[in-house]
Design a protein around this motif. Structure first.
Motif, mmCIF file in Angstrom:
data_model
loop_
_atom_site.group_PDB
_atom_site.id
_atom_site.type_symbol
_atom_site.label_atom_id
_atom_site.label_comp_id
_atom_site.label_asym_id
_atom_site.label_seq_id
_atom_site.Cartn_x
_atom_site.Cartn_y
_atom_site.Cartn_z
ATOM 1 N N VAL A 192 58.439 77.484 51.323
ATOM 2 C CA VAL A 192 59.732 78.135 51.136
ATOM 3 C C VAL A 192 60.122 78.906 52.391
ATOM 4 C CG1 VAL A 192 61.115 79.685 49.715
ATOM 5 C CG2 VAL A 192 59.332 78.325 48.650
ATOM 6 N N ILE A 193 59.172 79.594 53.011
ATOM 7 C CA ILE A 193 59.461 80.306 54.266
ATOM 8 C C ILE A 193 59.967 79.325 55.323
ATOM 9 C CG2 ILE A 193 58.459 81.581 56.197
ATOM 10 C CD1 ILE A 193 58.738 83.360 53.848
ATOM 11 N N ILE A 194 59.284 78.187 55.481
ATOM 12 C CA ILE A 194 59.719 77.170 56.446
ATOM 13 C C ILE A 194 61.116 76.675 56.097
ATOM 14 C CG2 ILE A 194 59.274 74.825 57.283
ATOM 15 C CD1 ILE A 194 56.262 75.461 56.945
ATOM 16 N N ALA A 195 61.374 76.478 54.793
ATOM 17 C CA ALA A 195 62.698 76.022 54.356
ATOM 18 C C ALA A 195 63.778 77.037 54.710
ATOM 19 C CB ALA A 195 62.694 75.758 52.849
ATOM 20 N N THR A 196 63.478 78.338 54.561
ATOM 21 C CA THR A 196 64.487 79.358 54.892
ATOM 22 C C THR A 196 64.742 79.423 56.384
ATOM 23 O OG1 THR A 196 62.859 81.167 55.034
ATOM 24 C CG2 THR A 196 63.889 80.775 52.879
ATOM 25 N N THR A 197 63.703 79.202 57.195
ATOM 26 C CA THR A 197 63.904 79.247 58.641
ATOM 27 C C THR A 197 64.707 78.036 59.115
ATOM 28 O OG1 THR A 197 61.806 78.129 59.151
ATOM 29 C CG2 THR A 197 61.757 80.512 58.990
ATOM 30 N N THR A 198 64.438 76.875 58.523
ATOM 31 C CA THR A 198 65.174 75.666 58.902
ATOM 32 C C THR A 198 66.623 75.746 58.436
ATOM 33 O OG1 THR A 198 63.101 74.436 58.603
ATOM 34 C CG2 THR A 198 65.098 73.146 58.878
ATOM 35 N N LEU A 199 66.822 76.138 57.178
ATOM 36 C CA LEU A 199 68.178 76.309 56.658
ATOM 37 C C LEU A 199 68.902 77.406 57.427
ATOM 38 C CD1 LEU A 199 70.423 75.754 54.615
ATOM 39 C CD2 LEU A 199 69.230 77.251 52.978
ATOM 40 N N GLY A 200 68.190 78.469 57.779
ATOM 41 C CA GLY A 200 68.789 79.557 58.551
ATOM 42 C C GLY A 200 69.316 79.091 59.898
ATOM 43 N N THR A 201 68.590 78.163 60.537
ATOM 44 C CA THR A 201 69.050 77.590 61.797
ATOM 45 C C THR A 201 70.376 76.868 61.609
ATOM 46 O OG1 THR A 201 66.788 77.316 62.627
ATOM 47 C CG2 THR A 201 68.486 75.950 63.642
ATOM 48 N N GLU A 202 70.455 76.063 60.544
ATOM 49 C CA GLU A 202 71.678 75.297 60.287
ATOM 50 C C GLU A 202 72.845 76.218 59.929
ATOM 51 O OE1 GLU A 202 71.730 72.221 61.005
ATOM 52 O OE2 GLU A 202 69.576 71.988 61.243
ATOM 53 N N ILE A 203 72.576 77.261 59.124
ATOM 54 C CA ILE A 203 73.630 78.197 58.724
ATOM 55 C C ILE A 203 74.190 78.918 59.950
ATOM 56 C CG2 ILE A 203 74.092 80.375 57.513
ATOM 57 C CD1 ILE A 203 72.170 79.417 55.331
ATOM 58 N N SER A 204 73.298 79.421 60.803
ATOM 59 C CA SER A 204 73.730 80.141 62.000
ATOM 60 C C SER A 204 74.572 79.259 62.911
ATOM 61 C CB SER A 204 72.508 80.665 62.759
ATOM 62 O OG SER A 204 72.874 81.196 64.011
ATOM 63 N N ASP A 205 74.091 78.036 63.162
ATOM 64 C CA ASP A 205 74.830 77.126 64.043
ATOM 65 C C ASP A 205 76.136 76.667 63.407
ATOM 66 O OD1 ASP A 205 72.933 77.322 66.019
ATOM 67 O OD2 ASP A 205 71.832 75.533 65.408
#
Length: 247
Positions: A72-85
Motif C-alpha cells: 500500500v505504501i508503494i501504491a501511494t508513492t506511485t499514485l502520488g507521482t501521477e497525481i502531482s504530475d
C-alpha cells in the motif's frame, strides 16, 4: 476477539523502507506515464486501481502484515507521482499551487483525524476508521512530497542531486529534533514522512534523468527494477522480524 495493530512500528527499518518505496514510486510512476507513453491521466487510473486493490486487501487483514502494508505504501508513492504530475502538467496548476493544494488536503485530513480520535498517534492503529484516515493522510503526504521535490528542481532550479541533499538535510534536522528537543513527536513524524517523499522523488530523478540534465540516465525501468529488488529484500527482513509478533 481482540483486535490487533495493523501498521508498521516506526523504527530505522521503517524509514529505510519508506525512502526505498518513495524512490520506487517515482521511477515506476515515470515509467508508466513517460517511458511507456501512457500519459498522466491513464497513469492515474492504473495506479489508482492498484492502490484500491492493495488497500482493500490491507483493510481485510486482522493484523499487521509487512507485505500488504508496504504494498500500500508503494501504491501511494506511485499514485502520488501521477497525481502531482497530473496537477502540474495536465491541469497546468504548476508545482507551487499543486503543492499548496496537496498540503491543504493533508492538513484537513489530519484535522479531521484529530477531531474524531483526539490524537494523531500513528502506532498502534487498530480501528478500521482510524486506519482509513491513516492511509488518506499518507496518500496526501506522498503526493505532496512528490510535488515539492519537483518544485525544488523545476521551480527553484536545484539539480536533482542538490535537491536530494536539501531534503536529506531536512530529514537529518528532524531526527536531531526528535532526540534533542521536546517538539511534538507526531508533528515530527509527519514532517519526516512528507520530506522522505521529495528525497525519494529527487533521488529517483537523479537515477533516471539524462546526464545533461544532472541525472545518471539509468532509465526508469532499470531504476525501478533495482528499487523493487531492494524493497523486496527489506520487506523480507521486516516479515521475518515480525513473524513471531502479534500487536
Amino acid at each position: 476477539m481482540k483486535e490487533l495493530n495493523k501498521v508498521a512500528k516506526v523504527t530505522l527499518l521503517f524509514w529505510l523502507m519508506k525512502i526505498c518505496a518513495t524512490t520506487l514510486g517515482e521511477t515506476l510512476g515515470d515509467f508508466l506515464a513517460q517511458t511507456l507513453g501512457l500519459g498522466y491521466s491513464v497513469g492515474i487510473l492504473i495506479t489508482l486501481a492498484f492502490f484500491i486493490l492493495v488497500l482493500v486487501v490491507q483493510l481485510l487483514q486482522k493484523k499487521y502484515n509487512p507485505i500488504y502494508f508496504w504494498l500500500v505504501i508503494i501504491a501511494t508513492t506511485t499514485l502520488g507521482t501521477e497525481i502531482s504530475d497530473f496537477l502540474d502538467r495536465s491541469l497546468h496548476l504548476g508545482y507551487t499551487w499543486g503543492s499548496l493544494l496537496l498540503f491543504t488536503g493533508l492538513v484537513l485530513t489530519l484535522y479531521a483525524w484529530d477531531r474524531k480520535f483526539e490524537n494523531l498517534a500513528v502506532f498502534p492503529i487498530v480501528a478500521r476508521t482510524k486506519e482509513l484516515y491513516y492511509w488518506v493522510a499518507i496518500l496526501f503526504s506522498n503526493s505532496l512530497g512528490t510535488a515539492f521535490g519537483d518544485y525544488l528542481s523545476d521551480v527553484i532550479g536545484f539539480s536533482y542531486l542538490i535537491g536530494a541533499m536539501v531534503t536529506a538535510s531536512i530529514i537529518i534536522l528532524v531526527v536531531l529534533m526528535h532526540y534533542f528537543t521536546k517538539i511534538n513527536q507526531i508533528l515530527l513524524f509527519w514532517i519526516a514522512f512528507v520530506f522522505t517523499r521529495p528525497f525519494g522523488a529527487t533521488f529517483g530523478d537523479f537515477l533516471t534523468k539524462p546526464i545533461l540534465n544532472g541525472g545518471l540516465d539509468l532509465g526508469t525501468l532499470s531504476a525501478s527494477v533495482v528499487a523493487m529488488v531492494v524493497m523486496g529484500v527489506l520487506i523480507f527482513i521486516a516479515y521475518r522480524k515480525n513473524a513471531h509478533l502479534e500487536f
